[in-house]
Scaffold this motif. Structure first.
Motif, PDB file in Angstrom:
ATOM      1  N   VAL A   1      22.008 -26.700 -22.913  1.00 35.12           N
ATOM      2  CA  VAL A   1      21.842 -27.556 -21.743  1.00 35.12           C
ATOM      3  C   VAL A   1      20.448 -27.326 -21.177  1.00 35.12           C
ATOM      4  O   VAL A   1      19.958 -26.203 -21.138  1.00 35.12           O
ATOM      5  CB  VAL A   1      22.933 -27.263 -20.691  1.00 35.12           C
ATOM      6  N   GLN A   2      19.790 -28.417 -20.775  1.00 36.60           N
ATOM      7  CA  GLN A   2      18.458 -28.331 -20.172  1.00 36.60           C
ATOM      8  C   GLN A   2      18.606 -28.438 -18.652  1.00 36.60           C
ATOM      9  O   GLN A   2      19.378 -29.249 -18.153  1.00 36.60           O
ATOM     10  CB  GLN A   2      17.563 -29.465 -20.669  1.00 36.60           C
ATOM     11  N   LEU A   3      17.846 -27.595 -17.966  1.00 36.85           N
ATOM     12  CA  LEU A   3      17.928 -27.528 -16.512  1.00 36.85           C
ATOM     13  C   LEU A   3      16.560 -27.776 -15.898  1.00 36.85           C
ATOM     14  O   LEU A   3      15.558 -27.242 -16.380  1.00 36.85           O
ATOM     15  CB  LEU A   3      18.449 -26.167 -16.069  1.00 36.85           C
ATOM     16  N   GLN A   4      16.538 -28.544 -14.828  1.00 37.38           N
ATOM     17  CA  GLN A   4      15.302 -28.862 -14.112  1.00 37.38           C
ATOM     18  C   GLN A   4      15.542 -28.608 -12.636  1.00 37.38           C
ATOM     19  O   GLN A   4      16.286 -29.344 -11.994  1.00 37.38           O
ATOM     20  CB  GLN A   4      14.916 -30.317 -14.339  1.00 37.38           C
ATOM     21  N   ALA A   5      14.881 -27.572 -12.111  1.00 38.39           N
ATOM     22  CA  ALA A   5      15.011 -27.241 -10.699  1.00 38.39           C
ATOM     23  C   ALA A   5      13.869 -27.862  -9.912  1.00 38.39           C
ATOM     24  O   ALA A   5      12.733 -27.921 -10.392  1.00 38.39           O
ATOM     25  CB  ALA A   5      15.008 -25.730 -10.516  1.00 38.39           C
ATOM     26  N   TYR A   6      14.176 -28.302  -8.705  1.00 32.58           N
ATOM     27  CA  TYR A   6      13.146 -28.879  -7.854  1.00 32.58           C
ATOM     28  C   TYR A   6      13.588 -28.761  -6.405  1.00 32.58           C
ATOM     29  O   TYR A   6      14.727 -28.417  -6.111  1.00 32.58           O
ATOM     30  CB  TYR A   6      12.862 -30.332  -8.229  1.00 32.58           C
ATOM     31  N   GLY A   7      12.641 -29.054  -5.508  1.00 31.81           N
ATOM     32  CA  GLY A   7      12.950 -29.018  -4.083  1.00 31.81           C
ATOM     33  C   GLY A   7      12.301 -27.875  -3.329  1.00 31.81           C
ATOM     34  O   GLY A   7      12.449 -27.777  -2.105  1.00 31.81           O
ATOM     35  N   GLY A   8      11.598 -26.996  -4.027  1.00 36.30           N
ATOM     36  CA  GLY A   8      10.934 -25.914  -3.339  1.00 36.30           C
ATOM     37  C   GLY A   8       9.768 -26.405  -2.507  1.00 36.30           C
ATOM     38  O   GLY A   8       9.398 -27.580  -2.540  1.00 36.30           O
ATOM     39  N   GLY A   9       9.195 -25.486  -1.740  1.00 38.92           N
ATOM     40  CA  GLY A   9       8.049 -25.851  -0.919  1.00 38.92           C
ATOM     41  C   GLY A   9       7.728 -24.766   0.080  1.00 38.92           C
ATOM     42  O   GLY A   9       8.217 -23.635  -0.021  1.00 38.92           O
ATOM     43  N   LEU A  10       6.911 -25.133   1.046  1.00 39.04           N
ATOM     44  CA  LEU A  10       6.481 -24.225   2.111  1.00 39.04           C
ATOM     45  C   LEU A  10       7.228 -24.592   3.389  1.00 39.04           C
ATOM     46  O   LEU A  10       7.245 -25.764   3.795  1.00 39.04           O
ATOM     47  CB  LEU A  10       4.973 -24.344   2.326  1.00 39.04           C
ATOM     48  N   VAL A  11       7.833 -23.589   4.020  1.00 42.11           N
ATOM     49  CA  VAL A  11       8.588 -23.825   5.248  1.00 42.11           C
ATOM     50  C   VAL A  11       8.384 -22.653   6.187  1.00 42.11           C
ATOM     51  O   VAL A  11       8.133 -21.520   5.734  1.00 42.11           O
ATOM     52  CB  VAL A  11      10.090 -24.031   4.920  1.00 42.11           C
ATOM     53  N   GLN A  12       8.461 -22.913   7.470  1.00 43.74           N
ATOM     54  CA  GLN A  12       8.336 -21.838   8.453  1.00 43.74           C
ATOM     55  C   GLN A  12       9.642 -21.055   8.548  1.00 43.74           C
ATOM     56  O   GLN A  12      10.727 -21.571   8.268  1.00 43.74           O
ATOM     57  CB  GLN A  12       7.983 -22.414   9.816  1.00 43.74           C
ATOM     58  N   ALA A  13       9.517 -19.822   8.957  1.00 49.19           N
ATOM     59  CA  ALA A  13      10.701 -18.988   9.168  1.00 49.19           C
ATOM     60  C   ALA A  13      11.661 -19.696  10.131  1.00 49.19           C
ATOM     61  O   ALA A  13      11.231 -20.278  11.130  1.00 49.19           O
ATOM     62  CB  ALA A  13      10.296 -17.629   9.710  1.00 49.19           C
ATOM     63  N   GLY A  14      12.933 -19.641   9.784  1.00 46.73           N
ATOM     64  CA  GLY A  14      13.948 -20.329  10.572  1.00 46.73           C
ATOM     65  C   GLY A  14      14.255 -21.730  10.091  1.00 46.73           C
ATOM     66  O   GLY A  14      15.241 -22.334  10.529  1.00 46.73           O
ATOM     67  N   GLY A  15      13.427 -22.225   9.193  1.00 48.17           N
ATOM     68  CA  GLY A  15      13.614 -23.576   8.685  1.00 48.17           C
ATOM     69  C   GLY A  15      14.595 -23.638   7.533  1.00 48.17           C
ATOM     70  O   GLY A  15      15.243 -22.639   7.178  1.00 48.17           O
ATOM     71  N   SER A  16      14.700 -24.826   6.935  1.00 42.65           N
ATOM     72  CA  SER A  16      15.664 -25.077   5.866  1.00 42.65           C
ATOM     73  C   SER A  16      14.999 -25.775   4.691  1.00 42.65           C
ATOM     74  O   SER A  16      14.011 -26.493   4.856  1.00 42.65           O
ATOM     75  CB  SER A  16      16.809 -25.958   6.378  1.00 42.65           C
ATOM     76  N   LEU A  17      15.572 -25.548   3.528  1.00 48.57           N
ATOM     77  CA  LEU A  17      15.207 -26.252   2.303  1.00 48.57           C
ATOM     78  C   LEU A  17      16.466 -26.451   1.492  1.00 48.57           C
ATOM     79  O   LEU A  17      17.397 -25.646   1.554  1.00 48.57           O
ATOM     80  CB  LEU A  17      14.203 -25.456   1.470  1.00 48.57           C
ATOM     81  N   LYS A  18      16.473 -27.514   0.686  1.00 49.20           N
ATOM     82  CA  LYS A  18      17.576 -27.739  -0.230  1.00 49.20           C
ATOM     83  C   LYS A  18      17.022 -27.854  -1.640  1.00 49.20           C
ATOM     84  O   LYS A  18      16.235 -28.762  -1.931  1.00 49.20           O
ATOM     85  CB  LYS A  18      18.359 -28.995   0.131  1.00 49.20           C
ATOM     86  N   LEU A  19      17.421 -26.934  -2.485  1.00 50.91           N
ATOM     87  CA  LEU A  19      17.027 -26.971  -3.877  1.00 50.91           C
ATOM     88  C   LEU A  19      18.071 -27.747  -4.679  1.00 50.91           C
ATOM     89  O   LEU A  19      19.259 -27.702  -4.360  1.00 50.91           O
ATOM     90  CB  LEU A  19      16.900 -25.562  -4.442  1.00 50.91           C
ATOM     91  N   SER A  20      17.592 -28.416  -5.709  1.00 49.28           N
ATOM     92  CA  SER A  20      18.464 -29.116  -6.632  1.00 49.28           C
ATOM     93  C   SER A  20      18.147 -28.668  -8.048  1.00 49.28           C
ATOM     94  O   SER A  20      17.019 -28.256  -8.341  1.00 49.28           O
ATOM     95  CB  SER A  20      18.274 -30.633  -6.525  1.00 49.28           C
ATOM     96  N   CYS A  21      19.137 -28.765  -8.890  1.00 46.11           N
ATOM     97  CA  CYS A  21      18.956 -28.420 -10.297  1.00 46.11           C
ATOM     98  C   CYS A  21      19.739 -29.437 -11.118  1.00 46.11           C
ATOM     99  O   CYS A  21      20.980 -29.463 -11.062  1.00 46.11           O
ATOM    100  CB  CYS A  21      19.432 -27.004 -10.573  1.00 46.11           C
TER     101      CYS A  21
END
Length: 120
Positions: free
Chosen positions: A1-21
């Motif tokens: 199976v091939q996997l592709q992760a994305y959604g990273g970035g720069l965020v300030q402390a206390g913030g949120s991010l959502k990664l997808s794969c």
């Protein structure tokens, strides 16, 4: 199976991010999925895992209550919602597919990683 992760970035402390794969190539729902991370100069560490059905998930203590992993077996995608981010969460995040558990050797398939940087 091939996997592709994305959604990273720069965020300030206390913030949120959502990664997808996103997965392709084999039946996604056959596999437990996991997230690992590796910070500069440190070993890769387990973050979270979710069962093939999505019915159970486990987290490392440092992210329990802040991170949530989920999956959509129709879209062949696993997610990592990260809230209340801390500078110590800064790392390259990897998704992986396999038989489960908290050890990287349980996952023969790996994505390429996506960088998450949390500024203080």
């Amino acid at each position: 199976v091939q996997l592709q992760a994305y959604g990273g970035g720069l965020v300030q402390a206390g913030g949120s991010l959502k990664l997808s794969c996103a997965a392709s190539g084999r039946t996604f729902s056959n596999y437990d999925m996991a997230w690992f991370r590796q910070a500069p100069g440190k070993e890769r560490e387990f973050v979270a895992t979710i069962s093939w059905s999505g019915g159970s998930a486990y987290y490392t203590d440092s992210v329990e209550g802040r991170f949530t992993t989920s999956r959509d077996n129709v879209k062949n995608t696993v997610y990592l919602q990260m809230n209340s981010l801390k500078p110590e969460d800064t790392a390259v995040y990897y998704c992986a597919a396999g038989s489960g558990g908290k050890r990287s050797r349980g996952y023969p398939y790996w994505g390429q990683g996506t960088q998450v940087t949390v500024s203080s």
